[in-house]
Motif scaffolding. Structure first.
Motif, PDB file in Angstrom:
ATOM      1  N   ARG A   1       0.824  -1.209   0.000  1.00  0.00           N
ATOM      2  CA  ARG A   1       0.000   0.000   0.000  1.00  0.00           C
ATOM      3  C   ARG A   1       0.860   1.263   0.000  1.00  0.00           C
ATOM      4  O   ARG A   1       0.566   2.235  -0.688  1.00  0.00           O
ATOM      5  N   ARG A   2       1.919   1.230   0.816  1.00  0.00           N
ATOM      6  CA  ARG A   2       2.829   2.390   0.855  1.00  0.00           C
ATOM      7  C   ARG A   2       3.505   2.608  -0.484  1.00  0.00           C
ATOM      8  O   ARG A   2       3.650   3.747  -0.960  1.00  0.00           O
ATOM      9  N   ALA A   3       3.916   1.516  -1.092  1.00  0.00           N
ATOM     10  CA  ALA A   3       4.560   1.627  -2.402  1.00  0.00           C
ATOM     11  C   ALA A   3       3.596   2.199  -3.437  1.00  0.00           C
ATOM     12  O   ALA A   3       3.957   3.055  -4.248  1.00  0.00           O
ATOM     13  N   LYS A   4       2.328   1.728  -3.389  1.00  0.00           N
ATOM     14  CA  LYS A   4       1.321   2.245  -4.316  1.00  0.00           C
ATOM     15  C   LYS A   4       1.066   3.724  -4.070  1.00  0.00           C
ATOM     16  O   LYS A   4       0.959   4.526  -5.005  1.00  0.00           O
ATOM     17  N   PHE A   5       0.963   4.091  -2.780  1.00  0.00           N
ATOM     18  CA  PHE A   5       0.733   5.504  -2.424  1.00  0.00           C
ATOM     19  C   PHE A   5       1.891   6.377  -2.888  1.00  0.00           C
ATOM     20  O   PHE A   5       1.686   7.473  -3.411  1.00  0.00           O
ATOM     21  N   ASN A   6       3.121   5.876  -2.688  1.00  0.00           N
ATOM     22  CA  ASN A   6       4.304   6.648  -3.110  1.00  0.00           C
ATOM     23  C   ASN A   6       4.320   6.849  -4.615  1.00  0.00           C
ATOM     24  O   ASN A   6       4.694   7.916  -5.106  1.00  0.00           O
ATOM     25  N   ARG A   7       3.919   5.796  -5.360  1.00  0.00           N
ATOM     26  CA  ARG A   7       3.869   5.935  -6.823  1.00  0.00           C
ATOM     27  C   ARG A   7       2.840   6.979  -7.241  1.00  0.00           C
ATOM     28  O   ARG A   7       3.091   7.805  -8.119  1.00  0.00           O
ATOM     29  N   GLN A   8       1.668   6.942  -6.571  1.00  0.00           N
ATOM     30  CA  GLN A   8       0.635   7.935  -6.882  1.00  0.00           C
ATOM     31  C   GLN A   8       1.080   9.344  -6.511  1.00  0.00           C
ATOM     32  O   GLN A   8       0.802  10.311  -7.213  1.00  0.00           O
ATOM     33  N   LEU A   9       1.790   9.444  -5.365  1.00  0.00           N
ATOM     34  CA  LEU A   9       2.290  10.755  -4.934  1.00  0.00           C
ATOM     35  C   LEU A   9       3.297  11.318  -5.921  1.00  0.00           C
ATOM     36  O   LEU A   9       3.309  12.509  -6.225  1.00  0.00           O
ATOM     37  N   LEU A  10       4.162  10.427  -6.433  1.00  0.00           N
ATOM     38  CA  LEU A  10       5.154  10.870  -7.417  1.00  0.00           C
ATOM     39  C   LEU A  10       4.479  11.342  -8.701  1.00  0.00           C
ATOM     40  O   LEU A  10       4.885  12.336  -9.311  1.00  0.00           O
TER      41      LEU A  10
ATOM     42  N   VAL B   1       1.730  18.596 -10.276  1.00  0.00           N
ATOM     43  CA  VAL B   1       1.508  19.782  -9.437  1.00  0.00           C
ATOM     44  C   VAL B   1       2.712  20.703  -9.411  1.00  0.00           C
ATOM     45  O   VAL B   1       2.579  21.924  -9.500  1.00  0.00           O
ATOM     46  N   VAL B   2       3.915  20.145  -9.264  1.00  0.00           N
ATOM     47  CA  VAL B   2       5.126  20.977  -9.131  1.00  0.00           C
ATOM     48  C   VAL B   2       5.348  21.867 -10.357  1.00  0.00           C
ATOM     49  O   VAL B   2       5.521  23.078 -10.228  1.00  0.00           O
ATOM     50  N   PRO B   3       5.315  21.304 -11.580  1.00  0.00           N
ATOM     51  CA  PRO B   3       5.475  22.204 -12.745  1.00  0.00           C
ATOM     52  C   PRO B   3       4.352  23.231 -12.850  1.00  0.00           C
ATOM     53  O   PRO B   3       4.579  24.374 -13.231  1.00  0.00           O
TER      54      PRO B   3
ATOM     55  N   LEU C   1       2.509  28.877 -12.324  1.00  0.00           N
ATOM     56  CA  LEU C   1       1.657  29.906 -11.722  1.00  0.00           C
ATOM     57  C   LEU C   1       2.477  30.998 -11.055  1.00  0.00           C
ATOM     58  O   LEU C   1       2.186  32.183 -11.181  1.00  0.00           O
ATOM     59  N   VAL C   2       3.520  30.583 -10.309  1.00  0.00           N
ATOM     60  CA  VAL C   2       4.389  31.565  -9.648  1.00  0.00           C
ATOM     61  C   VAL C   2       5.089  32.441 -10.674  1.00  0.00           C
ATOM     62  O   VAL C   2       5.186  33.665 -10.536  1.00  0.00           O
ATOM     63  N   LEU C   3       5.573  31.803 -11.746  1.00  0.00           N
ATOM     64  CA  LEU C   3       6.266  32.556 -12.794  1.00  0.00           C
ATOM     65  C   LEU C   3       5.325  33.539 -13.470  1.00  0.00           C
ATOM     66  O   LEU C   3       5.687  34.693 -13.728  1.00  0.00           O
ATOM     67  N   THR C   4       4.075  33.088 -13.726  1.00  0.00           N
ATOM     68  CA  THR C   4       3.086  33.958 -14.362  1.00  0.00           C
ATOM     69  C   THR C   4       2.762  35.157 -13.487  1.00  0.00           C
ATOM     70  O   THR C   4       2.653  36.289 -13.954  1.00  0.00           O
ATOM     71  N   GLU C   5       2.588  34.913 -12.165  1.00  0.00           N
ATOM     72  CA  GLU C   5       2.266  36.002 -11.240  1.00  0.00           C
ATOM     73  C   GLU C   5       3.410  37.011 -11.164  1.00  0.00           C
ATOM     74  O   GLU C   5       3.179  38.219 -11.140  1.00  0.00           O
TER      75      GLU C   5
END
Length: 411
Positions: free
Chosen positions: A62-71, A77-79, A84-88
């Motif tokens: 379950r942790r491995a699956k969660f980590n894959r989904q988080l990645l 989200v990060v890009p 958004l920050v660059l645009t602002e």
């Protein structure tokens, strides 16, 4: 005997022992294992060791699956957050550049064609100035909009600010904010300062640095203030955007009367930025004849031509269009008549006590405006001021017509 005891410790029946022996024998052969099930001793089952192991494996999966989904989510989200920050930042730099270069940009702007109709003139200016952040006066008011009071000096603006703060209990962002609220640094967090003259947010849009701070701190977008008050119409309008528009209003006064009142006021008002000791011993005629005495102040600030040597009829036409399309107009001499339509137009709620407060402020307004003014006015000075402010006089006549129409049509 020892072997028997050993067997009894681990196996409770011959069947279990046989199954275990078969498994051991198969495990020693070469080749892949197929569907091999361990015979788990009862003693281990009782201890719960095997069950704990299975739970741990499940948790790891379950942790491995969660980590894959988080990645995967992070990869999206990060890009997006960086974009958004660059645009602002790019938007803020563009607005900041506009504030610094507005006068030079105005000079580069081609002259408006005299044959343009009124709608074309306004569309042309929308390309140059951020007027799309100011709602049209004839459109319904929205919750996302913020009041914007374009304060013209010596028109009764201080009285209207007192009405907004003390009678209507609205939070203001104005020059008073810097006098009452503590602004130690430009990066200070926004806060509301409650006083006996009203509530203020600690950002001051009365000058360029204050406007920059208010914009950077998102005073309008975060609805920190109910009313923005500034004399710098063009610069302050950059605080608003199409999703968070200004609901603009102003108070106008006969330009010559306003200039005379300004002169006598500045002779005593040492706290004002425009105060000069040279005015103290100057006559009104001398003040009117000075080259640096302001002329056509209203038309200049509406169109952005603060330093232009000679104003034209095109400038007046543009100023009339802006005033008509964007502003609810109040008149100094008819404030008591226009205040009720103004309250309805802005959808301001007022109690009976608040209404009494309003009319008390209006009755004291005249004393504030002309308390130090002599009864007789030099007619030579009046004539000179008329010539210097001929465009403002025409704009004021247009404002009186707008006032009459708005008084009739407001609902």
């Amino acid at each position: 005997m020892e072997g028997m005891v050993k067997d009894q410790l681990y196996y409770t029946s011959n069947e279990e022992k046989s199954a275990y022996s078969q498994k051991s024998s198969r495990s020693s052969r070469k080749g892949p294992r197929k569907n091999i099930k361990l015979a788990i001793p009862n003693r281990m089952l009782k201890a719960g060791g095997a069950q704990d192991t299975i739970k741990q494996r499940r948790m790891k999966r379950r942790r491995a699956k969660f980590n894959r989904q988080l990645l995967r989510l992070g990869a999206i989200v990060v890009p997006l957050g960086f974009l958004l920050v660059l645009t602002e930042r790019m938007r803020q730099r563009a607005l900041s550049s506009y504030i610094e270069d507005v006068e030079s940009e105005v000079k580069k702007t081609p002259m408006v064609n005299v044959h343009m109709n009124q709608t074309d003139v306004l569309k042309h200016t929308l390309l140059e100035y951020p007027f799309n952040g100011i709602a049209d006066v004839n459109t319904p008011i929205a919750k996302s909009q913020t009041g914007f009071f374009w304060q013209i000096p010596r028109t009764g603006g201080s009285s209207l600010k007192d009405i907004l703060g003390q009678c209507l209990y609205l939070v203001q962002a104005s020059r008073t904010s810097s006098e009452i609220c503590s602004i130690v640094s430009q990066k200070d967090d926004l806060k509301i300062c409650k006083t006996n003259i009203g509530a203020f947010v600690n950002c001051d849009p009365s000058d360029d640095h204050g406007i920059q701070r208010c914009r950077d701190m998102r005073v309008v977008q975060d609805k920190k203030a109910d009313v923005i008050v500034s004399a710098r119409f063009l610069h302050a309008s950059s605080m608003f955007d199409p999703d968070h528009q200004a609901r603009a209003f102003t108070v106008m006064r006969d330009p010559v009367e306003r200039m005379i009142s300004t002169f006598f006021y500045l002779q005593e008002a040492t706290h004002e930025r425009e105060y000069s000791k040279t005015l103290k011993n100057m006559t009104l005629v001398e003040y009117a004849k000075r080259d640096d005495t302001p002329s056509n102040w209203m038309v200049r600030y509406l169109t952005g031509h603060m330093t232009k040597a000679t104003m034209s009829e095109d400038d007046l036409k543009l100023a009339k269009e802006i005033l008509e399309k964007k502003f609810f107009v109040l008149l100094t001499n008819d404030m008591s008549v226009g205040i009720e339509p103004f309250l309805k137009h802005m959808r301001y709620k007022v109690s009976d006590e608040g209404r009494q407060c309003i009319y008390k402020e209006l009755s004291e307004m005249v004393k504030r405006l002309d308390g130090n003014r002599p009864l007789d006015t030099d007619q030579e000075a009046v004539q000179i001021l008329k010539e210097k402010n001929n465009l403002d006089i025409q704009l004021y006549e247009h404002a009186k017509k707008l006032f009459s129409n708005q008084y009739i049509t407001v609902k």
